[in-house]
Design a protein around this motif. Structure first.
Motif, short mmCIF file in Angstrom:
data_model
loop_
_atom_site.label_atom_id
_atom_site.label_comp_id
_atom_site.label_asym_id
_atom_site.label_seq_id
_atom_site.Cartn_x
_atom_site.Cartn_y
_atom_site.Cartn_z
N ILE A 558 0.83 -1.20 0.00
CA ILE A 558 0.00 0.00 0.00
C ILE A 558 0.87 1.25 0.00
O ILE A 558 0.61 2.22 -0.72
CB ILE A 558 -0.95 -0.01 1.21
CG1 ILE A 558 -2.01 -1.12 1.05
CG2 ILE A 558 -1.65 1.34 1.38
CD1 ILE A 558 -2.85 -1.35 2.27
N LYS A 559 1.93 1.23 0.82
CA LYS A 559 2.84 2.38 0.87
C LYS A 559 3.60 2.53 -0.44
O LYS A 559 3.81 3.63 -0.94
CB LYS A 559 3.81 2.21 2.04
CG LYS A 559 3.15 2.36 3.41
CD LYS A 559 4.17 2.21 4.53
CE LYS A 559 3.51 2.38 5.90
NZ LYS A 559 4.48 2.19 7.01
N LYS A 560 4.04 1.39 -1.01
CA LYS A 560 4.80 1.43 -2.26
C LYS A 560 3.97 2.03 -3.39
O LYS A 560 4.48 2.83 -4.19
CB LYS A 560 5.22 0.00 -2.63
CG LYS A 560 5.91 -0.12 -3.99
CD LYS A 560 6.17 -1.58 -4.34
CE LYS A 560 6.74 -1.72 -5.75
NZ LYS A 560 6.93 -3.13 -6.13
N TRP A 561 2.69 1.66 -3.46
CA TRP A 561 1.84 2.13 -4.54
C TRP A 561 1.10 3.42 -4.17
O TRP A 561 0.28 3.91 -4.95
CB TRP A 561 0.84 1.05 -4.93
CG TRP A 561 1.50 -0.17 -5.51
CD1 TRP A 561 2.62 -0.21 -6.29
CD2 TRP A 561 1.08 -1.54 -5.35
NE1 TRP A 561 2.92 -1.50 -6.64
CE2 TRP A 561 1.99 -2.35 -6.08
CE3 TRP A 561 0.03 -2.16 -4.69
CZ2 TRP A 561 1.88 -3.73 -6.14
CZ3 TRP A 561 -0.08 -3.53 -4.75
CH2 TRP A 561 0.84 -4.31 -5.47
N ASN A 562 1.36 3.92 -2.96
CA ASN A 562 0.76 5.18 -2.50
C ASN A 562 -0.76 5.15 -2.61
O ASN A 562 -1.39 6.08 -3.08
CB ASN A 562 1.32 6.36 -3.32
CG ASN A 562 1.02 7.70 -2.66
OD1 ASN A 562 0.90 7.78 -1.43
ND2 ASN A 562 0.91 8.74 -3.46
N MET A 563 -1.32 4.03 -2.15
CA MET A 563 -2.77 3.87 -2.19
C MET A 563 -3.42 4.61 -1.03
O MET A 563 -2.91 4.59 0.09
CB MET A 563 -3.16 2.39 -2.11
CG MET A 563 -2.85 1.61 -3.37
SD MET A 563 -3.41 -0.10 -3.20
CE MET A 563 -3.02 -0.72 -4.83
N ASN A 564 -4.54 5.24 -1.30
CA ASN A 564 -5.30 5.91 -0.24
C ASN A 564 -6.21 4.90 0.43
O ASN A 564 -6.98 4.21 -0.23
CB ASN A 564 -6.14 7.05 -0.82
CG ASN A 564 -5.28 8.19 -1.32
OD1 ASN A 564 -4.24 8.47 -0.73
ND2 ASN A 564 -5.71 8.83 -2.39
#
Length: 569
Positions: A558-564
């Motif tokens: 989630i952090k890698k893909w910058n998902m909200n």
């Protein structure tokens, strides 16, 4: 002075600083002392009543009885100077002798006022049309009003005393604005989903104490499900209004059909159809697979004076060659082995007075092309095995996705038949040549299938933007099928870009010069799975369980893909 004894001056300061009124009476029922609070209550601040009879100052006082009878009375209500007061009376002793009495007066009129005001405010909050939800500084629910119960379907007994994180774990709410306010110490508004069904807008307001710490969080809750419904209906109405000047709906044999267009190319096609449809001229429809040739043929028939007559469609590529002739021309009794004893009327005869559509005309066998040419020239047919000509009045519409001139050069199609069929040629351009129509068709077919299946859904603007850039090799047929697929197969109310098929999603994110590698395609697919899991589950931990990966692994992705995500861990 003994260390355990207080200085008389200090006693005097304490007496005169007390918030409650105090009156000391001696054994002669005369006022021995009266503090400023009592003077203020009795409205005698500038008068000296020491040494005067207590009954003169307070006629209703029971302090003399306390002196006489020698017992205390606590919490007695009485009116003093038009104020509701509570009076405590106690005998005063010195060296074992009763020398007077003390009266302590507490004004409760202000207390009653604020108590009544509190009840009024509680009633106002309780009967407010907006939901009100209050948690303390620890995030534990302490108050819920009736409107909140009605809006959410949750009862206060299920909520009060529970921490917000626990309510999230139980699936009552998907996220907590109260916890966000406690973390960020500011007013916050979010869209919250109750029990996975109802959308509400919640605004959390921090209430600070004198030290600047949050004492509680008061949240207002408003149901926006109806507003969302109205917004959806408004957008749908706008969409239909926008398309009203760019579509034509007509009645076919089985149902209504609609032609949707906005591009100059399709306006030209539509204008040409209107011009030639009233005449019995043979028309050749050309265009790629899926551009809507059959719909155009239906429109031509509908705009002609033959619309009340038969309209028969024949797919020349779908009927085996050995059967096609008998289907078209019919046969006489006993014409061949297996023929019906009564013979059979052909499709061309059935269409007499009306219109015949010959779809995939390029697939017609050469032998039948010769016979069809004769029908076009002579306006007559002979049934198989028959010798009697039958007059026909038929309007022919032919359709093909092939280049007939190339088939002519290869000897697979007769040139003379080509020119007989192509008195008027109407070419229907592919979607790549009429990009202005794509968005119109997207909204039309999406709304059509939502209405057809009684489903309320919405396309995100980003999704429409991606669909507009897609090349649509299958043209209108592919677009229509995709809209039906998304309406019936995607469970969420709003269709986001990651719901699109991979080949469309990839087409948008990769350029022809730098197509996706296998690794990139796998990552895109992985992103889609993660997004869907986060949408379906109330927490990241549950999403990781569904995906079959560790919680920490999912957090890293989630952090890698910058998902909200507002989901709780």
């Amino acid at each position: 002075m003994n260390e355990t004894q207080l200085d008389p001056e200090l006693w005097k300061s304490i007496f005169f600083s007390l918030h409650n009124g105090v009156i000391v009476m001696d054994k002669n029922r005369k006022i021995l002392s009266i503090n400023p609070s009592a003077k203020k209550l009795l409205q005698i601040e500038n008068e000296n009543w020491v040494g005067k009879e207590i009954k003169v100052l307070i006629p209703e006082t029971k302090l003399p009885e306390t002196l006489t009878e020698g017992y205390s009375s606590i919490g007695q209500k009485m009116m003093i100077a038009s104020r509701q007061c509570i009076v405590n009376r106690t005998p005063l002793y010195q060296n074992g002798k009763r020398i007077g009495a003390i009266g302590v007066i507490q004004d409760i009129s202000e207390m009653e006022y604020y108590r009544n005001l509190s009840k009024q405010m509680e009633s106002i909050i309780e009967f407010s049309t907006d939901g009100v939800y209050v948690v303390n500084s620890a995030g534990i629910t302490i108050f819920v009003n009736s409107a909140y119960e009605e809006i959410t379907g949750l009862h206060r007994d299920q909520l009060i005393g529970n921490h917000m994180s626990k309510l999230m774990e139980k699936g009552f709410i998907d996220q907590s604005v109260s916890l966000l306010v406690l973390q960020q110490k500011k007013r916050i508004s979010i869209i919250q989903t109750i029990k996975g069904k109802k959308d509400v807008i919640v605004t959390g307001n921090p209430v600070f104490d004198e030290a600047g710490e949050i004492e509680m969080v008061v949240t207002s809750v408003r149901d926006i499900t109806h507003l969302n419904q109205m917004k959806l209906e408004l957008e749908k109405a706008k969409s239909f209004s926008h398309m009203a000047n760019h579509r034509y709906t007509f009645q076919t044999e089985n149902a209504n059909q609609t032609i949707v267009f906005r591009s100059p190319r399709m306006k030209e096609v539509y204008g040409k159809i209107q011009q030639v449809a009233p005449f019995p001229t043979s028309i050749l429809l050309t265009g790629q697979t899926g551009v809507g040739k059959e719909v155009i043929a239906n429109l031509i028939h509908n705009l002609s004076d033959r619309k009340e007559k038969p309209f028969i469609k024949i797919n020349c590529g779908a009927i085996p060659e050995q059967l096609l002739e008998s289907e078209l021309f019919g046969y006489e009794p006993g014409a061949f082995t297996g023929a019906k004893q009564d013979g059979k009327i052909g499709l061309l005869e059935l269409a007499n007075g009306g219109t015949v559509m010959l779809d995939e005309i390029g697939e017609m066998p050469l032998l039948l092309q010769v016979k069809l040419l004769r029908v076009l020239q002579e306006k007559q047919i002979y049934r198989i095995g028959g010798t009697t000509p039958r007059n026909l009045d038929i309007r022919f519409i032919s359709a093909t996705n092939q280049e007939l001139t190339q088939l002519i050069n290869k000897g697979r199609f007769r040139e003379d038949l080509y020119y007989r069929l192509k008195v008027v040629e109407i070419h229907i351009p592919p979607l790549t040549e009429r990009e202005e129509d794509i968005e119109e068709l997207i909204h039309y077919f999406f709304s059509y299938y939502c209405d057809l299946y009684h489903i309320e859904k919405q396309l995100a603007k980003e999704t429409v933007a991606i669909l507009k850039t897609y090349s649509w090799p299958g043209n209108v047929r592919e677009l229509r099928n995709l809209m039906e697929n998304m309406v019936v197969s995607i469970p969420t109310a709003i269709i986001e870009p990651h719901h699109l098929p991979l080949h469309i999603y990839d087409h948008h994110h990769a350029s022809p010069e730098t197509p996706f590698t296998l690794k990139q395609r796998l990552e895109q697919f992985e992103k889609r799975m993660v997004k869907e899991a986060l949408q379906k589950n109330k927490s990241i931990r549950k999403a990781s369980q569904q995906l079959g990966i560790d919680h920490s692994t999912l957090v890293k992705k989630i952090k890698k893909w910058n998902m909200n995500t507002d989901n709780s861990c």
